[in-house]
Structure formats: structure tokens, C-alpha cells
Scaffold this motif. Structure first.
Motif, PDB file in Angstrom:
ATOM      1  N   ARG A  72       0.830  -1.203   0.000  1.00  0.00           N
ATOM      2  CA  ARG A  72       0.000   0.000   0.000  1.00  0.00           C
ATOM      3  C   ARG A  72       0.868   1.258   0.000  1.00  0.00           C
ATOM      4  O   ARG A  72       0.597   2.216  -0.728  1.00  0.00           O
ATOM      5  CB  ARG A  72      -0.938  -0.026   1.201  1.00  0.00           C
ATOM      6  N   LEU A  73       1.954   1.264   0.801  1.00  0.00           N
ATOM      7  CA  LEU A  73       2.860   2.406   0.845  1.00  0.00           C
ATOM      8  C   LEU A  73       3.573   2.595  -0.488  1.00  0.00           C
ATOM      9  O   LEU A  73       3.706   3.720  -0.978  1.00  0.00           O
ATOM     10  CB  LEU A  73       3.885   2.229   1.971  1.00  0.00           C
ATOM     11  N   SER A  74       4.028   1.507  -1.086  1.00  0.00           N
ATOM     12  CA  SER A  74       4.710   1.629  -2.373  1.00  0.00           C
ATOM     13  C   SER A  74       3.756   2.139  -3.454  1.00  0.00           C
ATOM     14  O   SER A  74       4.156   2.920  -4.322  1.00  0.00           O
ATOM     15  CB  SER A  74       5.330   0.297  -2.790  1.00  0.00           C
ATOM     16  N   GLN A  75       2.480   1.748  -3.388  1.00  0.00           N
ATOM     17  CA  GLN A  75       1.493   2.250  -4.346  1.00  0.00           C
ATOM     18  C   GLN A  75       1.251   3.743  -4.137  1.00  0.00           C
ATOM     19  O   GLN A  75       1.141   4.506  -5.099  1.00  0.00           O
ATOM     20  CB  GLN A  75       0.177   1.469  -4.224  1.00  0.00           C
ATOM     21  N   GLN A  76       1.186   4.185  -2.872  1.00  0.00           N
ATOM     22  CA  GLN A  76       0.997   5.604  -2.594  1.00  0.00           C
ATOM     23  C   GLN A  76       2.198   6.418  -3.072  1.00  0.00           C
ATOM     24  O   GLN A  76       2.019   7.506  -3.626  1.00  0.00           O
ATOM     25  CB  GLN A  76       0.763   5.818  -1.101  1.00  0.00           C
ATOM     26  N   LEU A  77       3.411   5.907  -2.866  1.00  0.00           N
ATOM     27  CA  LEU A  77       4.601   6.593  -3.358  1.00  0.00           C
ATOM     28  C   LEU A  77       4.619   6.663  -4.879  1.00  0.00           C
ATOM     29  O   LEU A  77       5.001   7.686  -5.459  1.00  0.00           O
ATOM     30  CB  LEU A  77       5.865   5.912  -2.845  1.00  0.00           C
ATOM     31  N   GLN A  78       4.196   5.592  -5.504  1.00  0.00           N
ATOM     32  CA  GLN A  78       4.132   5.582  -6.967  1.00  0.00           C
ATOM     33  C   GLN A  78       3.095   6.585  -7.463  1.00  0.00           C
ATOM     34  O   GLN A  78       3.326   7.270  -8.468  1.00  0.00           O
ATOM     35  CB  GLN A  78       3.796   4.163  -7.470  1.00  0.00           C
ATOM     36  N   ASP A  79       1.977   6.723  -6.762  1.00  0.00           N
ATOM     37  CA  ASP A  79       0.957   7.713  -7.132  1.00  0.00           C
ATOM     38  C   ASP A  79       1.495   9.128  -6.992  1.00  0.00           C
ATOM     39  O   ASP A  79       1.185   9.996  -7.818  1.00  0.00           O
ATOM     40  CB  ASP A  79      -0.294   7.547  -6.273  1.00  0.00           C
ATOM     41  N   VAL A  80       2.296   9.386  -5.959  1.00  0.00           N
ATOM     42  CA  VAL A  80       2.895  10.714  -5.790  1.00  0.00           C
ATOM     43  C   VAL A  80       3.896  10.976  -6.909  1.00  0.00           C
ATOM     44  O   VAL A  80       3.945  12.078  -7.466  1.00  0.00           O
ATOM     45  CB  VAL A  80       3.568  10.840  -4.402  1.00  0.00           C
ATOM     46  N   ARG A  81       4.695   9.978  -7.265  1.00  0.00           N
ATOM     47  CA  ARG A  81       5.663  10.148  -8.353  1.00  0.00           C
ATOM     48  C   ARG A  81       4.975  10.436  -9.677  1.00  0.00           C
ATOM     49  O   ARG A  81       5.457  11.226 -10.488  1.00  0.00           O
ATOM     50  CB  ARG A  81       6.529   8.899  -8.489  1.00  0.00           C
ATOM     51  N   ASN A  82       3.842   9.763  -9.906  1.00  0.00           N
ATOM     52  CA  ASN A  82       3.100   9.963 -11.151  1.00  0.00           C
ATOM     53  C   ASN A  82       2.186  11.184 -11.092  1.00  0.00           C
ATOM     54  O   ASN A  82       1.505  11.481 -12.071  1.00  0.00           O
ATOM     55  CB  ASN A  82       2.268   8.723 -11.476  1.00  0.00           C
ATOM     56  N   ASP A  83       2.147  11.860  -9.946  1.00  0.00           N
ATOM     57  CA  ASP A  83       1.337  13.058  -9.713  1.00  0.00           C
ATOM     58  C   ASP A  83      -0.156  12.793  -9.892  1.00  0.00           C
ATOM     59  O   ASP A  83      -0.892  13.606 -10.444  1.00  0.00           O
ATOM     60  CB  ASP A  83       1.799  14.215 -10.606  1.00  0.00           C
ATOM     61  N   VAL A  84      -0.618  11.616  -9.430  1.00  0.00           N
ATOM     62  CA  VAL A  84      -2.045  11.302  -9.444  1.00  0.00           C
ATOM     63  C   VAL A  84      -2.605  11.167  -8.030  1.00  0.00           C
ATOM     64  O   VAL A  84      -3.777  10.867  -7.856  1.00  0.00           O
ATOM     65  CB  VAL A  84      -2.333  10.001 -10.242  1.00  0.00           C
ATOM     66  N   ALA A  85      -1.769  11.440  -7.030  1.00  0.00           N
ATOM     67  CA  ALA A  85      -2.202  11.344  -5.638  1.00  0.00           C
ATOM     68  C   ALA A  85      -3.039  12.575  -5.279  1.00  0.00           C
ATOM     69  O   ALA A  85      -2.981  13.599  -5.961  1.00  0.00           O
ATOM     70  CB  ALA A  85      -0.986  11.245  -4.719  1.00  0.00           C
ATOM     71  N   PRO A  86      -3.831  12.484  -4.193  1.00  0.00           N
ATOM     72  CA  PRO A  86      -4.623  13.650  -3.775  1.00  0.00           C
ATOM     73  C   PRO A  86      -3.766  14.855  -3.409  1.00  0.00           C
ATOM     74  O   PRO A  86      -4.221  15.989  -3.504  1.00  0.00           O
ATOM     75  CB  PRO A  86      -5.389  13.153  -2.546  1.00  0.00           C
ATOM     76  N   ILE A  87      -2.538  14.632  -2.990  1.00  0.00           N
ATOM     77  CA  ILE A  87      -1.622  15.726  -2.671  1.00  0.00           C
ATOM     78  C   ILE A  87      -0.548  15.760  -3.758  1.00  0.00           C
ATOM     79  O   ILE A  87      -0.008  14.727  -4.143  1.00  0.00           O
ATOM     80  CB  ILE A  87      -1.018  15.558  -1.261  1.00  0.00           C
ATOM     81  N   SER A  88      -0.272  16.942  -4.263  1.00  0.00           N
ATOM     82  CA  SER A  88       0.652  17.045  -5.392  1.00  0.00           C
ATOM     83  C   SER A  88       2.101  17.144  -4.921  1.00  0.00           C
ATOM     84  O   SER A  88       2.380  17.354  -3.746  1.00  0.00           O
ATOM     85  CB  SER A  88       0.294  18.269  -6.241  1.00  0.00           C
TER      86      SER A  88
END
Length: 135
Positions: A72-88
């Protein structure tokens, strides 16, 4: 031959064994057309070989396995790297600068308090600390 009376299976209380969820699903799908069933423990599923030679399988789990905290943490980090997370990324950069600034101010305050304590002596500092009201 009944599927529940197979000789190579372990028997439980009173000679009966528990039925796997996948076995129940396969019996509901194919019924008497099943030639034999195999329990695939590694993939947590039941595999049915039918009389016509086709193979079908059903999972023994009701729900898919939940991701581990590390996944789950690695997926959240990947979302931040791809700039698709709720926080930019820009928000995280600003938050990082504020955190670093707060750490610097805190370090200066701690060093100043220790220097003041060393310069004034322990008795004067303790007296000054008790004069100020504590909230």
C-alpha cells in the motif's frame, strides 16, 4: 462415486470433511459433469476436470487478499511520483520547506535555552522560570 466420499482425503469429525468454497461453487456450476476435483493450495482454489476434458477453477476465498502495508505504501509513493495522488508534488515540497524551517527554529530555540541556562547559572534560571505564570 460421490465427490465427498473420496478415499484419499482426510476425514474429520464423524468421518466427514469440510467442503471448500471453491468446491461448492464448482458443484453449483457443473454438478454431475465433474470428473474429479483437485485442491490447489498454492493459489487457494479448487480445480475441476470435467468429463469432456475441460478444466474450470474457483477461488476458495470470498474476498481478494488485502494488500500488505508495504504494498500500500509503495502504491501511494508511486501515485505521488506519477502526480495522481490527492496531494501534489508541489504541496509536498512546500510542506518539506515548512518542516525544515520549523526544525531550524526549534534547534535555535533549544540551543538558546541551553546557552541562557549555562550563562545565568542554575539558581537564577530556576528562579526566572518560577516567576513566569504557567498556563
Amino acid at each position: 462415486m460421490s465427490l465427498l466420499d473420496q478415499s484419499r482425503t482426510r476425514s474429520r469429525f464423524f468421518g466427514r470433511r469440510s467442503m471448500h468454497l471453491g468446491e461448492d461453487i464448482l458443484l453449483a456450476r457443473h454438478g454431475a459433469h465433474i470428473h474429479h476435483l483437485v485442491h490447489d493450495r498454492r493459489n487457494r482454489r479448487m480445480v475441476a476436470v470435467l468429463h469432456d476434458g475441460t478444466v474450470d477453477f474457483a477461488s476458495n476465498a470470498l474476498l481478494a487478499a488485502a494488500p500488505t502495508p508495504l504494498e500500500r505504501l509503495s502504491q501511494q509513493l508511486q501515485d505521488v511520483r506519477n502526480d495522481v495522488a490527492p496531494i501534489s508534488k508541489a504541496d509536498l515540497k512546500i510542506l518539506g520547506w515548512f518542516t525544515a524551517g520549523w526544525a531550524v527554529v526549534s534547534a535555535i530555540f533549544i540551543v538558546g535555552t541551553i546557552a541562557l541556562s549555562a550563562a545565568t547559572g542554575t539558581q537564577a534560571f530556576a528562579q526566572a522560570a518560577t516567576i513566569f505564570p504557567s498556563y
